[in-house]
Design an enzyme around this catalytic site. Sequence first.
Site, PDB file in Angstrom:
ATOM      1  N   GLU A  43      18.413   7.410  24.586  1.00 21.85           N
ATOM      2  CA  GLU A  43      19.425   7.170  25.627  1.00 21.85           C
ATOM      3  C   GLU A  43      18.881   6.119  26.583  1.00 21.85           C
ATOM      4  OE1 GLU A  43      22.311   9.133  29.037  1.00 21.85           O
ATOM      5  OE2 GLU A  43      20.553  10.293  28.416  1.00 21.85           O
ATOM      6  N   GLU A  68      14.647   4.987  31.367  1.00 21.47           N
ATOM      7  CA  GLU A  68      15.190   4.795  32.715  1.00 21.47           C
ATOM      8  C   GLU A  68      14.363   3.720  33.417  1.00 21.47           C
ATOM      9  OE1 GLU A  68      17.870   5.628  34.640  1.00 21.47           O
ATOM     10  OE2 GLU A  68      16.808   4.429  36.114  1.00 21.47           O
ATOM     11  N   ASP A  95      12.622  -1.377  31.440  1.00 29.69           N
ATOM     12  CA  ASP A  95      13.898  -2.069  31.392  1.00 29.69           C
ATOM     13  C   ASP A  95      14.275  -2.226  29.920  1.00 29.69           C
ATOM     14  OD1 ASP A  95      15.934  -4.078  31.342  1.00 29.69           O
ATOM     15  OD2 ASP A  95      15.309  -4.667  33.361  1.00 29.69           O
ATOM     16  N   ASP A 117      25.500   0.765  34.429  1.00 32.28           N
ATOM     17  CA  ASP A 117      25.819  -0.028  35.620  1.00 32.28           C
ATOM     18  C   ASP A 117      26.808  -1.130  35.227  1.00 32.28           C
ATOM     19  OD1 ASP A 117      24.069   1.533  37.043  1.00 32.28           O
ATOM     20  OD2 ASP A 117      22.402   0.115  36.913  1.00 32.28           O
ATOM     21  N   LYS A 121      30.118  -8.792  38.610  1.00 35.11           N
ATOM     22  CA  LYS A 121      30.244 -10.257  38.700  1.00 35.11           C
ATOM     23  C   LYS A 121      30.091 -10.884  37.313  1.00 35.11           C
ATOM     24  CE  LYS A 121      28.738 -10.683  43.427  1.00 35.11           C
ATOM     25  NZ  LYS A 121      27.583 -10.525  44.265  1.00 35.11           N
ATOM     26  N   ASP A 153      33.733   5.750  32.813  1.00 32.75           N
ATOM     27  CA  ASP A 153      35.074   5.854  33.413  1.00 32.75           C
ATOM     28  C   ASP A 153      35.508   4.491  33.945  1.00 32.75           C
ATOM     29  OD1 ASP A 153      33.237   5.728  35.552  1.00 32.75           O
ATOM     30  OD2 ASP A 153      34.776   6.527  36.906  1.00 32.75           O
ATOM     31  N   THR A 192      27.507  14.046  31.055  1.00 32.56           N
ATOM     32  CA  THR A 192      26.410  13.483  31.838  1.00 32.56           C
ATOM     33  C   THR A 192      26.674  13.820  33.310  1.00 32.56           C
ATOM     34  OG1 THR A 192      27.335  11.350  32.465  1.00 32.56           O
ATOM     35  CG2 THR A 192      26.497  11.528  30.225  1.00 32.56           C
ATOM     36  N   TYR A 194      27.170  11.671  35.740  1.00 31.34           N
ATOM     37  CA  TYR A 194      28.287  10.830  36.196  1.00 31.34           C
ATOM     38  C   TYR A 194      29.609  11.288  35.591  1.00 31.34           C
ATOM     39  CZ  TYR A 194      25.682   7.352  38.870  1.00 31.34           C
ATOM     40  OH  TYR A 194      24.934   6.724  39.839  1.00 31.34           O
ATOM     41  N   GLU A 195      29.566  11.746  34.365  1.00 35.89           N
ATOM     42  CA  GLU A 195      30.795  12.207  33.708  1.00 35.89           C
ATOM     43  C   GLU A 195      31.367  13.413  34.444  1.00 35.89           C
ATOM     44  OE1 GLU A 195      30.149  12.753  29.565  1.00 35.89           O
ATOM     45  OE2 GLU A 195      32.187  13.424  29.140  1.00 35.89           O
TER      46      GLU A 195
HETATM   47  N1  SAM Z   1      23.515   7.934  32.282  1.00 36.20           N
HETATM   48  C1  SAM Z   1      23.514   8.679  33.523  1.00 36.20           C
HETATM   49  C2  SAM Z   1      24.794   9.421  33.700  1.00 36.20           C
HETATM   50  O1  SAM Z   1      25.761   9.131  32.963  1.00 36.20           O
HETATM   51  O2  SAM Z   1      24.869  10.316  34.543  1.00 36.20           O
HETATM   52  C3  SAM Z   1      23.215   7.733  34.720  1.00 36.20           C
HETATM   53  C4  SAM Z   1      24.219   6.659  34.973  1.00 36.20           C
HETATM   54  S1  SAM Z   1      23.712   5.500  36.233  1.00 36.20           S
HETATM   55  C5  SAM Z   1      25.189   4.763  36.733  1.00 36.20           C
HETATM   56  C6  SAM Z   1      22.964   4.205  35.259  1.00 36.20           C
HETATM   57  C7  SAM Z   1      21.475   4.382  35.058  1.00 36.20           C
HETATM   58  O3  SAM Z   1      21.006   3.379  34.171  1.00 36.20           O
HETATM   59  C8  SAM Z   1      20.682   4.221  36.350  1.00 36.20           C
HETATM   60  O4  SAM Z   1      19.811   5.321  36.500  1.00 36.20           O
HETATM   61  C9  SAM Z   1      19.933   2.912  36.148  1.00 36.20           C
HETATM   62  O5  SAM Z   1      18.691   2.877  36.812  1.00 36.20           O
HETATM   63  C10 SAM Z   1      19.778   2.852  34.643  1.00 36.20           C
HETATM   64  N2  SAM Z   1      19.664   1.483  34.107  1.00 36.20           N
HETATM   65  C11 SAM Z   1      20.465   0.441  34.398  1.00 36.20           C
HETATM   66  N3  SAM Z   1      20.072  -0.663  33.749  1.00 36.20           N
HETATM   67  C12 SAM Z   1      18.989  -0.307  33.009  1.00 36.20           C
HETATM   68  C13 SAM Z   1      18.129  -1.015  32.132  1.00 36.20           C
HETATM   69  N4  SAM Z   1      18.311  -2.325  31.899  1.00 36.20           N
HETATM   70  N5  SAM Z   1      17.131  -0.356  31.534  1.00 36.20           N
HETATM   71  C14 SAM Z   1      16.934   0.971  31.793  1.00 36.20           C
HETATM   72  N6  SAM Z   1      17.709   1.697  32.625  1.00 36.20           N
HETATM   73  C15 SAM Z   1      18.728   1.070  33.230  1.00 36.20           C
END
Ligand code: SAM
Length: 212
Positions: A43, A68, A95, A117, A121, A153, A192, A194-195
């Site tokens: 994930e 993460e 990353d 995320d 933009k 969503d 999740t 967020y879900e």
């Molecule tokens: N997946 C979880 C959920 O659905 O509840 C968290 C959603 S949150 C909006 C997005 C997560 O992705 C954040 O914790 C962010 O730090 C991580 N994230 C964003 N870009 C990433 C990347 N390039 N590599 C690793 N993690 C990333």
Amino acid sequence: MRLRNVTGSREYIAESKYVIHCPEEHKGKWDEVFGNTNPLRVEIGMGKGKFIMQLAKENPEINYVGIEKYSTVLLRAIQKMEEEELPNLVFIRMDAEDLSQVFAEDEIDRIYLNFSDPWPKDRHAKRRLESREFLARYNQCLKKDGIIEFKTDNRDLFDFAVEEVPEAGWEIIKLSYDLHHDEEMMQGNIMTEYEEKFSSMGNPICKYIIKR
Ligand code: SAM
């Protein structure tokens, strides 16, 4: 140990046995990390880890890696693991841009992207985890018959993601613009963080499953 705030999260993570600290050293050898040859599912952007921890609990015959980017978020997942250890799950702070430095060709069986995320933009489109640039990265490590599952969503992000699929040479297997009312796609659905939050606000959840 319980941290009251996130100060020192990097140090805490550095000492955690649930985190793989030099993940590139395990490229092509993730079987050794888990001590078996079970399929490996990843994930990306797992947040606090609720989804992947539930998956790992329900599927002990599958190995899971939660990725993460941010220490402060990863810390929360580690704290959950301390309460309930799962032998088939490890975490990486990285990353996802560097995915191919960590996983070899054909090493991953499935990738989950949940509520990524949106990077609204246009000039940041390449940073979206569902962009053709990221699909090319996944292409390097996913098994030939591997799949990607994506939920969100955010309709703008989802529309973008759907458009990127053929551009990157992938194919949609299943798609829903209202997952929670799609009986077939809801089977075995794990919510999740967020879900839970956005569906409780009445937002429809979109999902696709894609392959090459
Ligand atoms: N997946 C979880 C959920 O659905 O509840 C968290 C959603 S949150 C909006 C997005 C997560 O992705 C954040 O914790 C962010 O730090 C991580 N994230 C964003 N870009 C990433 C990347 N390039 N590599 C690793 N993690 C990333």
